[in-house]
Design an enzyme around this catalytic site. Sequence first.
Site, PDB file in Angstrom:
ATOM      1  N   HIS A 115      -6.688  -2.096  15.204  1.00  0.00           N
ATOM      2  CA  HIS A 115      -6.608  -1.191  13.905  1.00  0.00           C
ATOM      3  C   HIS A 115      -6.394  -2.150  12.671  1.00  0.00           C
ATOM      4  O   HIS A 115      -7.423  -2.438  11.942  1.00  0.00           O
ATOM      5  CB  HIS A 115      -5.799  -0.023  13.814  1.00  0.00           C
ATOM      6  N   GLU A 116      -5.359  -2.524  12.836  1.00  0.00           N
ATOM      7  CA  GLU A 116      -5.143  -3.709  11.708  1.00  0.00           C
ATOM      8  C   GLU A 116      -6.015  -4.674  11.501  1.00  0.00           C
ATOM      9  O   GLU A 116      -6.415  -5.032  10.289  1.00  0.00           O
ATOM     10  CB  GLU A 116      -3.484  -4.101  11.568  1.00  0.00           C
ATOM     11  N   HIS A 166      -9.424  -3.750  10.288  1.00  0.00           N
ATOM     12  CA  HIS A 166      -9.468  -3.634   8.687  1.00  0.00           C
ATOM     13  C   HIS A 166      -9.941  -4.931   8.030  1.00  0.00           C
ATOM     14  O   HIS A 166     -10.068  -4.768   6.622  1.00  0.00           O
ATOM     15  CB  HIS A 166      -7.972  -3.403   8.080  1.00  0.00           C
ATOM     16  N   GLU A 185       0.927  -1.188   0.187  1.00  0.00           N
ATOM     17  CA  GLU A 185      -0.134  -0.007  -0.183  1.00  0.00           C
ATOM     18  C   GLU A 185       0.823   1.192  -0.110  1.00  0.00           C
ATOM     19  O   GLU A 185       1.890   1.253   0.629  1.00  0.00           O
ATOM     20  CB  GLU A 185      -0.910  -0.100   1.255  1.00  0.00           C
ATOM     21  N   GLY A 196       3.559   2.599  10.602  1.00  0.00           N
ATOM     22  CA  GLY A 196       3.200   1.710  12.008  1.00  0.00           C
ATOM     23  C   GLY A 196       2.820   0.119  11.528  1.00  0.00           C
ATOM     24  O   GLY A 196       3.480  -0.615  12.238  1.00  0.00           O
ATOM     25  N   ALA A 197       2.017  -0.015  10.667  1.00  0.00           N
ATOM     26  CA  ALA A 197       1.810  -1.319  10.340  1.00  0.00           C
ATOM     27  C   ALA A 197       0.852  -1.586   9.152  1.00  0.00           C
ATOM     28  O   ALA A 197       0.546  -0.411   8.674  1.00  0.00           O
ATOM     29  CB  ALA A 197       0.957  -2.142  11.675  1.00  0.00           C
ATOM     30  N   MET A 198       0.795  -2.617   8.502  1.00  0.00           N
ATOM     31  CA  MET A 198      -0.140  -2.972   7.439  1.00  0.00           C
ATOM     32  C   MET A 198      -0.938  -4.015   7.576  1.00  0.00           C
ATOM     33  O   MET A 198      -0.496  -5.204   7.740  1.00  0.00           O
ATOM     34  CB  MET A 198       0.927  -3.246   6.281  1.00  0.00           C
TER      35      MET A 198
HETATM   36  N1  B3K Z   1      -2.936   0.977   5.659  1.00  0.00           N
HETATM   37  C1  B3K Z   1      -1.646   1.151   6.149  1.00  0.00           C
HETATM   38  C2  B3K Z   1      -1.032   2.400   5.774  1.00  0.00           C
HETATM   39  C3  B3K Z   1      -0.136   2.344   4.682  1.00  0.00           C
HETATM   40  C4  B3K Z   1       0.356   3.693   4.535  1.00  0.00           C
HETATM   41  C5  B3K Z   1       1.040   3.614   2.952  1.00  0.00           C
HETATM   42  N2  B3K Z   1       1.725   4.941   2.693  1.00  0.00           N
HETATM   43  C6  B3K Z   1      -1.854   1.118   7.793  1.00  0.00           C
HETATM   44  C7  B3K Z   1      -3.033   1.526   8.322  1.00  0.00           C
HETATM   45  O1  B3K Z   1      -3.545   2.443   8.408  1.00  0.00           O
HETATM   46  O2  B3K Z   1      -3.552   0.717   8.948  1.00  0.00           O
HETATM   47 ZN    ZN Z   2      -5.594   1.915   8.811  1.00  0.00          ZN
END
Ligand code: B3K
Ligand code: ZN
Length: 881
Positions: free
Chosen positions: A304-305, A308, A127, A268-270
């Site tokens: 949070h992750e 998602h 991302e 932070g994380a993905m």
């Molecule tokens: N979705 C990712 C962030 C990606 C950032 C790309 N530049 C983490 C998050 O918001 O959960």
């Molecule tokens: Zn996020």
Amino acid sequence: MRTETAGGVRLEDYQPAPYTIDRVDLDIRLAPKATRVSARLSIRRSDNTAPGTPLVLDGDGLKLAGLLLDGSALTFQDYSASPDRLEISTPPSGPFVLDISTELDPDANTKLMGLYRSQGTYCTQCEAEGFRRITYFLDRPDVLAIYSTRIEARKAEAPVLLGNGNLVEAGEIEGTDRHFAIWHDPHPKPSYLFALVAGDLARVPGEFTTASGRRVELGIYVEHGNEGQCGWALDSLKRSMRWDEQAFGREYDLDVFNIVAVSDFNMGAMENKGLNIFNDKYILADPDTATDQDYANIEAVIAHEYFHNWTGNRITCRDWFQLCLKEGLTVFRDQEFSADERSRPVKRISDVRLLKSHQFPEDAGPLAHPVRPRFYQEINNFYTATVYEKGAEVVRMLKTLLGDRAFRAGMDLFFERHDGEATTVEAFLECFRTASGEDLEQFALWYEQAGTPTVAVKSHYDAEAKVFTLSFNQSIPPTPRQSDKKPMTIPVRFALVGKDGSDLAYEAISGAEAKGDVLKLQAPEHTVTFSGIGERPIPSLFRGFSAPVILESDLSEEDYLFLAGKDGDPFNRWQALQSVALSSLVTGTNAAVKDSTIEVDDLLIHALGAVAEDESLDPAFRALALQLPSEADIAREIGSNVDPDAVASARDHLRKAVAQENGTSFARIYDSLSIDGPYRPDAASAGMRAFRNTLLEYLAHSGIEGEAERVRAHFRDADNMTDRLAGLTQLVHARLEGADEALASYYERHGTHPLAIDKWLTVQATAGHPDTLDKVKALTAHPAFSFANPNRLRALVGAFATGNQTQFNRIDGAGFNFVADTVLALDDKNPQVAARLLSAFRSWRALEATRRILAENALRRVTEKPNLSRDVKDIAERSLQ
Ligand code: B3K
Ligand code: ZN
């Protein structure tokens, strides 16, 4: 997707993809400098695409090593390839298969986007547009495909091979030192959620059974030796999984859920499907190296992750303009989770502090943009506080306006209607309209209009008529590319507070729509009248911060102090004290600018003393209530011509006065607070420590004899990182005797733990002292520092730029130049992190003239670098607009 010719991407140019990719079969043979990626894409023409329309795939720095269409080689007339693009001029009109081979050099990937190595571990970040650095693809979020990934590597180098979805096969490759694993993800997903990890990692196992009985294997993968620091992350994951079932009816949908912690990560994380990849900062914790804040952050980021999985993965974004659809909503969900797990008011206050310190300045400066932007040059620069935090506030307002039940019904409908889709903000709002019957057309402006609205309120009480009147006036400032603003729907949660602190009842209300305790402002002006009010009430407005606005009220300091002591809403008790402190600090700053005596406000000083003494209040709340507005908060309140040195003088002056006046009481309370037993990260123990450490800060800066010794003892005797770091910070920031020795002893203890070193770097970078910049520069040559590691860079240079108002904004411009030089040096290597660092200049226009010119010069110098990355160029140019 990117229309380069237009110099950026516009929302109104959105067109569905001309081709669809249904299946992606990847075969990835890993090697540090020459990884071979074979991608088999099953492609078909979209319904409205004319036969023969060229197929254009995105690439970024790719090297094409092979290409077959339906198994046959293509001639040079049939395709054209460059590092950034692969075009098939006349694809078949029926479905076809494209085999693309690319060759990658993960070791040389310093951008940390696409496939790279972190401490020898292969990992990916896709991302927003990283998948195109792995293979040519329709790299846009509305192309949803089913992925199978075969990963192959040397067994000794990468005994662990992880992909998205479920593991289907694994084995050795006979006669070689290599092995493989095949992962299959049955859920169609966009390319930005693709991930793989391969390395020599330790696994911390866990399991979870979903509400409907699916057994899920959990795994947290870390570098060997870090296994003992994963317990909290695993526990947070299980609690998140349960909470999403209970609060939103959302279950997990695969047999495995893996998380990998890596030490080189841009953010932070993905949330990659079934394979989250984390910055190790948000996984690793033990009492000796992590603070209470770290524990809370880990819990929130894990949640949070995980959340998602539904809001982002199963329902994703049609295009990147819809980023808030997944991010704002998911932040809202993680905030609610933490509020349920901890203290709701304390969580709300912390979230609002974050919003005001990060999002409000963004919204007030040159980088302001709507929650849903309509134009971007570089999408990675839009993962902002506005999209995330203001985006979450917008969802929260929706809940406030519709009520809990209609909100939940709207969410249920969203999941039901859009599961498996890439969708839009409009589709999201439509679900709430259907569920509630409410017209949300005006509300939708929250997604469109940038800038923080100001709501000015005047109150009037007519004792004879027993009528109380509130006149509201809303205005929204102009922001880049948006000069005219329309009035917004603003929910005001309120009460009229009587002398005894109770909420007064009223007979009737007119002038605005009211539902329960929520008023709905819709026009530029409302005069709201309450009848049957027998005493002059004090209005408590925007309870729980019911809208992200700036409130300008005509309440007096006495009224605010009354609310600080009596309001039934804990958030507004906190807010009332902050308002008094802020106005006193602005007055103090003005005095400091004129070099005249800074008068201290006795009423405020006593009110702060009373809060500290009030045992009916939660210690965590008392800690927050005692913390004075930050220098950045004061600067924001002043708005223009800011002199950061004057701000700091005023704040230091008030802090010292509060400490001296309440010194005996603070010392007594400090002594009375002790936490028995071993360290526990729960909210109650953390709140106790926060309170004690807040008192310590006052005492450290009090100048009272003997207090320096208290701080030294606090540091020396600490049996956990929270207290040790608090002691170290006060010793260094208050320049107490023993500060250097404390820094040395901390380093000796933690020198081999990179995350603990980050704290050591930050303490030094955030000291508001004239020699700090020299120290920071010297630290860039320290062996524990690494320019290539984003965490180290943020802990030192990032903390200096965003957390040190006086030294970043030095009157000689040396702070600006240092940060600009760092950005320039980083630009080729890691543009994303460089751009983020540069956004520290976002409030430069609010500075007084000398500093303003120096900041502008530094920004201009950045724009002059040849081959400046798109990321940095975008931030620099918008900042100068
Ligand atoms: N979705 C990712 C962030 C990606 C950032 C790309 N530049 C983490 C998050 O918001 O959960
Ligand atoms: Zn996020």
